[in-house]
Design a protein around this motif. Structure first.
Motif, PDB file in Angstrom:
ATOM      1  N   HIS A  19       0.825  -1.216   0.000  1.00  0.00           N
ATOM      2  CA  HIS A  19       0.000   0.000   0.000  1.00  0.00           C
ATOM      3  C   HIS A  19       0.857   1.263   0.000  1.00  0.00           C
ATOM      4  N   ASP A  20       2.101   1.120  -0.445  1.00  0.00           N
ATOM      5  CA  ASP A  20       3.008   2.256  -0.633  1.00  0.00           C
ATOM      6  C   ASP A  20       3.258   3.037   0.652  1.00  0.00           C
ATOM      7  N   CYS A  21       3.266   2.339   1.763  1.00  0.00           N
ATOM      8  CA  CYS A  21       3.612   2.988   3.034  1.00  0.00           C
ATOM      9  C   CYS A  21       5.081   3.395   2.988  1.00  0.00           C
ATOM     10  N   ALA A  22       5.386   4.601   3.424  1.00  0.00           N
ATOM     11  CA  ALA A  22       6.754   5.124   3.323  1.00  0.00           C
ATOM     12  C   ALA A  22       7.724   4.424   4.265  1.00  0.00           C
ATOM     13  N   SER A  23       7.233   3.932   5.389  1.00  0.00           N
ATOM     14  CA  SER A  23       8.116   3.292   6.376  1.00  0.00           C
ATOM     15  C   SER A  23       7.446   2.030   6.922  1.00  0.00           C
ATOM     16  N   PRO A  24       7.275   1.015   6.091  1.00  0.00           N
ATOM     17  CA  PRO A  24       6.492  -0.165   6.492  1.00  0.00           C
ATOM     18  C   PRO A  24       7.068  -0.922   7.682  1.00  0.00           C
ATOM     19  N   ARG A  25       8.389  -1.077   7.725  1.00  0.00           N
ATOM     20  CA  ARG A  25       8.980  -1.835   8.834  1.00  0.00           C
ATOM     21  C   ARG A  25       8.811  -1.083  10.155  1.00  0.00           C
ATOM     22  N   LEU A  26       9.111   0.200  10.135  1.00  0.00           N
ATOM     23  CA  LEU A  26       8.970   1.013  11.348  1.00  0.00           C
ATOM     24  C   LEU A  26       7.521   1.047  11.812  1.00  0.00           C
ATOM     25  N   ASP A  27       6.600   1.266  10.896  1.00  0.00           N
ATOM     26  CA  ASP A  27       5.186   1.352  11.262  1.00  0.00           C
ATOM     27  C   ASP A  27       4.697   0.047  11.875  1.00  0.00           C
ATOM     28  N   ALA A  28       5.093  -1.066  11.276  1.00  0.00           N
ATOM     29  CA  ALA A  28       4.681  -2.371  11.820  1.00  0.00           C
ATOM     30  C   ALA A  28       5.212  -2.557  13.230  1.00  0.00           C
ATOM     31  N   GLU A  29       6.461  -2.190  13.450  1.00  0.00           N
ATOM     32  CA  GLU A  29       7.056  -2.353  14.783  1.00  0.00           C
ATOM     33  C   GLU A  29       6.395  -1.436  15.805  1.00  0.00           C
ATOM     34  N   VAL A  30       6.143  -0.190  15.408  1.00  0.00           N
ATOM     35  CA  VAL A  30       5.512   0.758  16.332  1.00  0.00           C
ATOM     36  C   VAL A  30       4.126   0.265  16.739  1.00  0.00           C
ATOM     37  N   LEU A  31       3.370  -0.230  15.786  1.00  0.00           N
ATOM     38  CA  LEU A  31       2.002  -0.673  16.084  1.00  0.00           C
ATOM     39  C   LEU A  31       1.995  -1.948  16.922  1.00  0.00           C
ATOM     40  N   LEU A  32       2.895  -2.875  16.639  1.00  0.00           N
ATOM     41  CA  LEU A  32       2.922  -4.097  17.448  1.00  0.00           C
ATOM     42  C   LEU A  32       3.435  -3.804  18.861  1.00  0.00           C
ATOM     43  N   ALA A  33       4.422  -2.935  18.980  1.00  0.00           N
ATOM     44  CA  ALA A  33       4.893  -2.540  20.311  1.00  0.00           C
ATOM     45  C   ALA A  33       3.771  -1.879  21.101  1.00  0.00           C
ATOM     46  N   PHE A  34       2.957  -1.063  20.407  1.00  0.00           N
ATOM     47  CA  PHE A  34       1.807  -0.428  21.057  1.00  0.00           C
ATOM     48  C   PHE A  34       0.808  -1.486  21.537  1.00  0.00           C
ATOM     49  N   VAL A  35       0.516  -2.466  20.695  1.00  0.00           N
ATOM     50  CA  VAL A  35      -0.425  -3.531  21.062  1.00  0.00           C
ATOM     51  C   VAL A  35       0.054  -4.276  22.296  1.00  0.00           C
ATOM     52  N   LEU A  36       1.348  -4.550  22.360  1.00  0.00           N
ATOM     53  CA  LEU A  36       1.902  -5.345  23.457  1.00  0.00           C
ATOM     54  C   LEU A  36       2.274  -4.511  24.677  1.00  0.00           C
ATOM     55  N   GLY A  37       2.271  -3.185  24.528  1.00  0.00           N
ATOM     56  CA  GLY A  37       2.675  -2.327  25.642  1.00  0.00           C
ATOM     57  C   GLY A  37       4.148  -2.454  25.960  1.00  0.00           C
ATOM     58  N   LYS A  38       4.949  -2.661  24.905  1.00  0.00           N
ATOM     59  CA  LYS A  38       6.387  -2.864  25.065  1.00  0.00           C
ATOM     60  C   LYS A  38       7.162  -1.871  24.215  1.00  0.00           C
ATOM     61  N   PHE A  59      -3.758  -6.116  16.365  1.00  0.00           N
ATOM     62  CA  PHE A  59      -2.670  -5.782  15.448  1.00  0.00           C
ATOM     63  C   PHE A  59      -3.159  -5.803  14.004  1.00  0.00           C
ATOM     64  N   ALA A  60      -3.938  -6.798  13.655  1.00  0.00           N
ATOM     65  CA  ALA A  60      -4.479  -6.889  12.293  1.00  0.00           C
ATOM     66  C   ALA A  60      -5.367  -5.693  11.973  1.00  0.00           C
ATOM     67  N   GLN A  61      -6.167  -5.260  12.947  1.00  0.00           N
ATOM     68  CA  GLN A  61      -7.048  -4.111  12.734  1.00  0.00           C
ATOM     69  C   GLN A  61      -6.234  -2.826  12.518  1.00  0.00           C
ATOM     70  N   LEU A  62      -5.186  -2.667  13.304  1.00  0.00           N
ATOM     71  CA  LEU A  62      -4.352  -1.467  13.184  1.00  0.00           C
ATOM     72  C   LEU A  62      -3.608  -1.445  11.850  1.00  0.00           C
ATOM     73  N   ILE A  63      -3.103  -2.588  11.438  1.00  0.00           N
ATOM     74  CA  ILE A  63      -2.410  -2.649  10.144  1.00  0.00           C
ATOM     75  C   ILE A  63      -3.379  -2.349   9.008  1.00  0.00           C
ATOM     76  N   GLU A  64      -4.596  -2.837   9.111  1.00  0.00           N
ATOM     77  CA  GLU A  64      -5.600  -2.546   8.080  1.00  0.00           C
ATOM     78  C   GLU A  64      -5.857  -1.052   7.988  1.00  0.00           C
ATOM     79  N   TYR A  74      -2.782   8.691  15.333  1.00  0.00           N
ATOM     80  CA  TYR A  74      -4.194   8.479  15.649  1.00  0.00           C
ATOM     81  C   TYR A  74      -4.455   7.022  16.044  1.00  0.00           C
ATOM     82  N   LEU A  75      -3.710   6.103  15.460  1.00  0.00           N
ATOM     83  CA  LEU A  75      -3.896   4.691  15.789  1.00  0.00           C
ATOM     84  C   LEU A  75      -3.410   4.382  17.207  1.00  0.00           C
ATOM     85  N   THR A  76      -2.320   5.005  17.598  1.00  0.00           N
ATOM     86  CA  THR A  76      -1.777   4.778  18.945  1.00  0.00           C
ATOM     87  C   THR A  76      -2.283   5.812  19.951  1.00  0.00           C
TER      88      THR A  76
END
Length: 282
Positions: A19-38, A59-64, A74-76
């Motif tokens: 989906h042409d995200c500019a920073s896919p790896r960083l975004d995925a890590e930030v969102l999963l860390a947010f989900v886990l509280g880590k 996590f799936a909902q946030l990635i969507e 806004y997601l976090t």
């Protein structure tokens, strides 16, 4: 699909990249860390850990949502500004690094040993007002916004970061609710300054931010002109008026302030060399 941290991050990276995200790896890590509280470092240290069902679902909902372009902040529901974490929501603008220039400049003029009455117009999340009040405890800060939802976010942030002098929050369309005769030493604002036909409104995070906090008539200068005009009734003699504005508006804002008889008008440039902040003295 495997449910380990490593596998889920890899899958999220693939989706975000598609989906042409500019920073896919960083975004995925930030969102999963947010989900886990880590912290993100936890994801690397424990990448073989299996995620439970609620974590996988969230996590799936946030990635969507991120694939649709919804901003990470806004997601976090949070964004760092001046080394503090502020709550945000779609009711407020997301604090940006370039706005730290406005804070930096105001702090340089707010002497730590002096007392000041300061007004923040269009406070949004309260990031600017709170930062100034926390860094200069002798400041008496009034923070105004015309959005009740934005003020609720600002008040939540104020509760998170108590100030020596509690901030006075007011619901007001710029100066309209302020008592006549009230005076301030500093008035500052990051107002709407994007022109209504600006192509950037259809790009990136701004697609999801409140238009009322972004867009202004008259090529983006209507609110700046209104504030500068009305501020003359609320500034002390020698009081300072500070604006953040668009990269191409420096000369126009200088001319506007000069036409209203502000003096010592000066524009300051951000780290990218763009005109970003202009000051005038009454």
């Amino acid at each position: 699909m495997k449910t380990t941290i490593k596998a889920q991050l890899a899958h999220a990276y693939t989706l975000l990249s598609a989906h042409d995200c500019a920073s896919p790896r960083l975004d995925a890590e930030v969102l999963l860390a947010f989900v886990l509280g880590k912290e993100r470092s936890y994801l690397r240290a424990w990448d073989d850990k299996t995620l439970d069902a609620p974590s996988l679902t969230l996590f799936a909902q946030l990635i969507e949502q991120r694939c649709l372009g919804v901003p990470i902040a806004y997601l976090t529901e949070q964004r760092e500004f001046w080394s503090r974490t502020f709550r945000v929501s779609p009711a407020v603008l997301i604090p940006r690094p370039e706005t730290e220039l406005l804070v930096e400049l105001c702090l340089a003029h707010l002497l730590p040993e002096c007392t000041y009455d300061v007004l923040d117009l269009g406070t949004g999340s309260g990031a600017i007002a709170l930062t100034l009040a926390l860094e200069r405890p002798r400041v008496s800060m009034t923070a105004i916004d015309k959005s009740e939802a934005a003020l609720e976010i600002a008040k939540e942030n104020a509760a998170r970061y108590p100030c020596q002098h509690p901030i006075r929050f007011m619901l007001s369309d710029w100066f309209s609710a302020l008592p006549s005769g009230e005076k301030f030493d500093f008035i500052l604002s990051n107002p709407p300054y994007i022109a209504q036909n600006d192509v950037h409104l259809s790009c990136g995070d701004v697609r999801f931010e409140p238009l009322s906090a972004l867009v202004s008539a008259e090529d983006g200068l209507f609110d700046i002109h209104r504030i500068a005009s009305e501020a003359k009734s609320y500034l002390q003699s020698g009081g300072q008026l500070w604006f953040e504005h668009g990269y191409n508006q420096g000369q126009a804002v200088q001319a506007l302030l000069a036409s209203l008889n502000y003096h010592t008008v000066q524009t300051y440039f951000d780290l990218a060399g763009q005109a970003r902040v202009t000051k005038g003295i009454l």
